[in-house]
Scaffold this active site. Structure first.
Site, mmCIF file in Angstrom:
data_model
loop_
_atom_site.group_PDB
_atom_site.id
_atom_site.type_symbol
_atom_site.label_atom_id
_atom_site.label_comp_id
_atom_site.label_asym_id
_atom_site.label_seq_id
_atom_site.Cartn_x
_atom_site.Cartn_y
_atom_site.Cartn_z
ATOM 1 N N TYR A 1 -4.697 -18.363 9.448
ATOM 2 C CA TYR A 1 -5.805 -18.817 8.616
ATOM 3 C C TYR A 1 -5.919 -17.962 7.355
ATOM 4 O O TYR A 1 -6.441 -16.840 7.380
ATOM 5 C CB TYR A 1 -7.125 -18.756 9.395
ATOM 6 C CG TYR A 1 -7.148 -19.574 10.672
ATOM 7 C CD1 TYR A 1 -6.306 -20.663 10.859
ATOM 8 C CD2 TYR A 1 -8.020 -19.242 11.701
ATOM 9 C CE1 TYR A 1 -6.325 -21.396 12.034
ATOM 10 C CE2 TYR A 1 -8.052 -19.986 12.876
ATOM 11 C CZ TYR A 1 -7.202 -21.055 13.038
ATOM 12 O OH TYR A 1 -7.231 -21.782 14.202
ATOM 13 N N HIS B 1 -0.458 -19.652 19.669
ATOM 14 C CA HIS B 1 -0.869 -20.611 18.652
ATOM 15 C C HIS B 1 0.233 -21.618 18.322
ATOM 16 O O HIS B 1 1.294 -21.242 17.831
ATOM 17 C CB HIS B 1 -1.262 -19.848 17.386
ATOM 18 C CG HIS B 1 -2.136 -20.610 16.447
ATOM 19 N ND1 HIS B 1 -2.446 -20.160 15.175
ATOM 20 C CD2 HIS B 1 -2.783 -21.795 16.579
ATOM 21 C CE1 HIS B 1 -3.253 -21.016 14.584
ATOM 22 N NE2 HIS B 1 -3.463 -22.026 15.413
#
Length: 309
Positions: free
Chosen positions: A54, A138
């Site tokens: 992110y 992830h």
């Protein structure tokens, strides 16, 4: 309301998803990011989720700064592994994966045990923390075998040593998380967009998770914003909304309006009706969005609405 997962990791019913703090799609300032986290804290939210992906580390840095003066025992932080951030010698332009940040790093897929340890060390430094409550693998869509065979054992060892409290996987599909549920002793799955008022494709995964004692955190409850205000210009799965999906979203909106309930309230509360779900992520980028989500989570919803949807 608080739920405990893994080795004593407490989750609030709503968790703060910090992708927006990494300038997802549009930039927010440091002050705006801090204000959003402060609003979440003031509303009683104590679980925060981030990732190196992110904003190429910006989300982790901003979240760590916003939590730095909070009592460490009072909140839980989860971050993710699978993408190592490597500096770019001569960066040009902005990140090409949806974050409005300079392309100063490149993401390198790495689901090895060594990659897991390197990623955690770097995340701790960016967050300014000395421990992590949960670590999620992830998006191992194309790396499932390595993630299960190498990344998970490395994380499970850290969990068993008490270094981290819970191990999970975070994805927006159901096939690979189901493998984790069936093949490992994972603690949680963060499932984005696949168990919502509009998309129930994650139902089997949630049912199997409940049977195996695996907890679920739901992300993407608004399906890219479509369930906030469905219209032809809305997006779904981060792309233009297909006509048939828009029609279903409008049908759900009509049901909610006839029952005097905002669509976004039903969207936010729907996942929590499943017994496996412990928390729902809100991806707010402002104090106003945080407060609205908290308000929507408290709206009374009649049984008749749930029966109709």
């Amino acid at each position: 309301m608080s739920n405990t997962i893994g080795r004593g990791v407490a989750l609030t019913e709503l968790s703060f998803g910090a992708a927006a703090l990494g300038n997802l799609f549009t930039a927010v300032t440091d002050d705006e990011a801090r204000a959003a986290v402060d609003a979440a804290w003031d509303a009683g939210i104590r679980a925060f989720d981030t990732a190196p992906h992110y904003g190429l580390g910006l989300s982790e840095r901003r979240l760590g700064a916003a939590l730095r003066d909070r009592p460490r025992a009072e909140f839980a932080v989860s971050t993710k592994v699978g993408r190592i951030l490597e500096p770019v010698a001569d960066p040009v332009g902005l990140d090409d994966e949806g974050f409005a940040v300079p392309a100063a790093f490149r993401r390198v897929w790495d689901f090895s045990g060594d990659g897991v340890r390197r990623s955690i060390e770097a995340s701790l430094e960016r967050l300014g923390l000395d421990r992590l409550d949960s670590v999620l693998i992830h998006d191992p869509d194309d790396h499932a075998d390595q993630a299960i065979g190498e990344a998970f054992p490395a994380l499970a060892k850290l969990r068993d040593e008490g270094v981290i409290g819970a191990v999970g996987v975070g994805m927006n599909q159901v096939r690979v998380p189901l493998r984790f549920v069936l093949e490992t002793d994972i603690d949680l799955v963060l499932l984005a967009g696949r168990y919502t008022l509009l998309d129930r494709s994650g139902t089997e995964l949630l049912d199997r998770a409940a049977a195996h004692g695996v907890d679920i955190v739901i992300g993407g409850a608004f399906n890219s914003g479509l369930l906030v205000d469905p219209k032809p210009s809305s997006t779904y799965d981060y792309a233009a909304v297909p006509p048939e999906i828009l029609a279903e979203a409008l049908r759900l909106k009509d049901i909610c309006e006839r029952n005097g309930v905002p669509l976004r309230a039903a969207a936010l509360q729907f996942p929590l009706r499943h017994p496996a779900v412990r928390s729902v992520l809100i991806g707010a980028r402002s104090p106003q969005e945080v407060r609205d989500c908290v308000e929507m989570a408290r709206v009374p919803i009649p049984d008749a609405l749930w029966a109709e949807v």
